[in-house]
Design a protein around this motif. Sequence first.
Motif, PDB file in Angstrom:
ATOM      1  N   ASP A  16       0.939  -1.265   0.261  1.00 58.75           N
ATOM      2  CA  ASP A  16      -0.020  -0.194  -0.006  1.00 58.75           C
ATOM      3  C   ASP A  16       0.863   1.234   0.007  1.00 58.75           C
ATOM      4  N   PRO A  73      -1.997   4.695   3.966  1.00 57.62           N
ATOM      5  CA  PRO A  73      -1.732   3.304   3.589  1.00 57.62           C
ATOM      6  C   PRO A  73      -2.390   2.322   4.519  1.00 57.62           C
ATOM      7  N   ILE A 106      -5.962   3.864   1.969  1.00 55.45           N
ATOM      8  CA  ILE A 106      -6.052   2.470   1.457  1.00 55.45           C
ATOM      9  C   ILE A 106      -5.844   1.261   2.291  1.00 55.45           C
ATOM     10  N   GLY A 164      -6.133   0.166  -4.226  1.00 47.20           N
ATOM     11  CA  GLY A 164      -5.511   1.541  -3.996  1.00 47.20           C
ATOM     12  C   GLY A 164      -4.792   1.976  -5.194  1.00 47.20           C
TER      13      GLY A 164
END
Length: 317
Positions: A16, A73, A106, A164
């Motif tokens: 991510d 992330p 994400i 993502g």
Amino acid sequence: MHRVVVLAIEEVVGFDLNIPPLVFSSASHDGRPLYDVRICGVDDRPVRASFGYTAKFDHGPEALADADTVIIPGTRVHGPRRNGTLPGPLADALALIPPHARIMSICTGAFVLAAAGILDGRRATTHWAHAATFRKLYPRVDLDENVLFVDDGKVLTSAGLAAGVDLCLHVVRADHGSAVANHAARYCVVPPWRDGGQSQFIDRPLPEPGDGSTAKTRAWALERLDEPLDLATLAGHARMSVRTFSRRFRAETGLSARAWLNQQRVLHARHLLETTDLPIDRVAAEAGLGTAASLRQHMQAAIGVAPLAYRRTFSRS
């Protein structure tokens, strides 16, 4: 340039973490980069990733204060993931984000946004495998784990891992149009567009070896969107019965053949609106949607925008 700051929160999911720098740094116009991408941690210390390495970044949390977009992330951070709390240093870092900034997550980064109260009353998504835990911890969030990403204006969330990429390309497309997003996607060797409402393919088995797939028929149909394509025609091309084709098509795409065709036709119409000056009637015909009135109806249903308004907003002349 538009400044994107990626906030790595220990234990950060390494996959991510690397998506935003790759996608946004690949977006350019006439050779000029369109985004300044920076990565920082909650403090100045190295950040442990979830799969066997530790990373040190060039920037500290002060980078957040100058961000136009902040991306969280996926992370295994204890408080937001386990009990709905926000550790003090993380709260302090988030407080540096300016009010105008767009905020994205994400995968399990959504847990951090939810713990901070940013997702309260909003529609959001995260990885389907963590949906039950998310709902229990954050009942005030309207969670939809059946989509790839959710764009709720200034706050955007994506499902797990590769979703993502879809979200970042969606943002590039919204900021700078499909040509720039397509170029970035080509550089990253990924599909330029998967609609946010597409299913996360939760626990859907792949076709058994030798069973065949609808992939070739889908590719064939994409070259003929302006032609009448019904279920029998698609099944005939795949050399399957209608029943078998319908079952496999839904297993592979998460959609019925009709819904998928409508989705692809709207996407093609949007591309034509962005990149050509074709009259609306011609766009509708080339996308296989018949008339301007039909195109307007489909676009309103899909994205809530009429064709002319969409062209004014997204075309780049």
